[in-house]
Design a protein around this motif. Structure first.
Motif, PDB file in Angstrom:
ATOM      1  N   PRO A 172      30.611 -31.739  55.454  1.00  0.00           N
ATOM      2  CA  PRO A 172      31.733 -31.041  54.826  1.00  0.00           C
ATOM      3  C   PRO A 172      32.213 -29.890  55.716  1.00  0.00           C
ATOM      4  N   VAL A 173      33.506 -29.632  55.674  1.00  0.00           N
ATOM      5  CA  VAL A 173      34.096 -28.567  56.486  1.00  0.00           C
ATOM      6  C   VAL A 173      33.852 -27.239  55.787  1.00  0.00           C
ATOM      7  N   THR A 174      33.317 -26.275  56.542  1.00  0.00           N
ATOM      8  CA  THR A 174      33.055 -24.948  55.986  1.00  0.00           C
ATOM      9  C   THR A 174      33.835 -23.920  56.790  1.00  0.00           C
ATOM     10  N   ASP A 175      33.895 -22.706  56.259  1.00  0.00           N
ATOM     11  CA  ASP A 175      34.582 -21.627  56.970  1.00  0.00           C
ATOM     12  C   ASP A 175      33.875 -21.297  58.278  1.00  0.00           C
ATOM     13  N   ALA A 176      32.551 -21.341  58.264  1.00  0.00           N
ATOM     14  CA  ALA A 176      31.796 -21.049  59.488  1.00  0.00           C
ATOM     15  C   ALA A 176      32.068 -22.123  60.541  1.00  0.00           C
ATOM     16  N   GLY A 177      32.179 -23.360  60.111  1.00  0.00           N
ATOM     17  CA  GLY A 177      32.467 -24.438  61.056  1.00  0.00           C
ATOM     18  C   GLY A 177      33.856 -24.296  61.658  1.00  0.00           C
TER      19      GLY A 177
END
Length: 128
Positions: free
Chosen positions: A83-88
């Motif tokens: 899943p895409v996260t803000d950190a990624g």
């Protein structure tokens, strides 16, 4: 021996009023019977409405559709995605900036070598 010097002008077969009436009637009938092509906007709207109706029909059919197992290719296609996260996203943005900066430094170094090889060599060796 009789010679006619010029023939007499003949009377037209139809009077002008009758001819004008024929032309007007013909044009009116042609316009009335000619096929009318819809405008581009009308075609786009009709296509959009048709697609929305098809989607609604598919959704209605989908709710009654039986469950089917996903194929191996479908499972493999989504299994590895995290899943895409803000950190990624922040990491990807930093990586992009770093790549851009390294690209600029590389271009400057190549230009320095191409334009002045002796000066570039002296900068590398430290001998001036």
């Amino acid at each position: 021996m009789t010679t006619e010097s010029s023939p007499l002008p003949e009377e037209p077969a139809l009077p002008d009023e009758v001819w004008e009436q024929f032309l007007q009637d013909s044009e009116r009938d042609i316009r009335a019977s000619a096929p009318k092509e819809p405008s581009a906007r009308a075609r786009i709207v009709a296509r959009r409405l048709r697609e929305e109706q098809e989607r609604a029909e598919q959704a209605a059919r989908g709710s009654r559709r039986r469950w089917r197992p996903r194929s191996r290719a479908e499972r493999r296609a989504t299994a590895w995605r995290a899943p895409v996260t803000d950190a990624g996203e922040a990491r990807a943005r930093r990586r992009g900036l770093l790549r851009g900066l390294l690209g600029v430094v590389l271009v400057v170094a190549v230009l320095l070598v191409v334009l002045s090889p002796s000066h570039a060599w002296s900068l590398l060796t430290g001998k001036g």
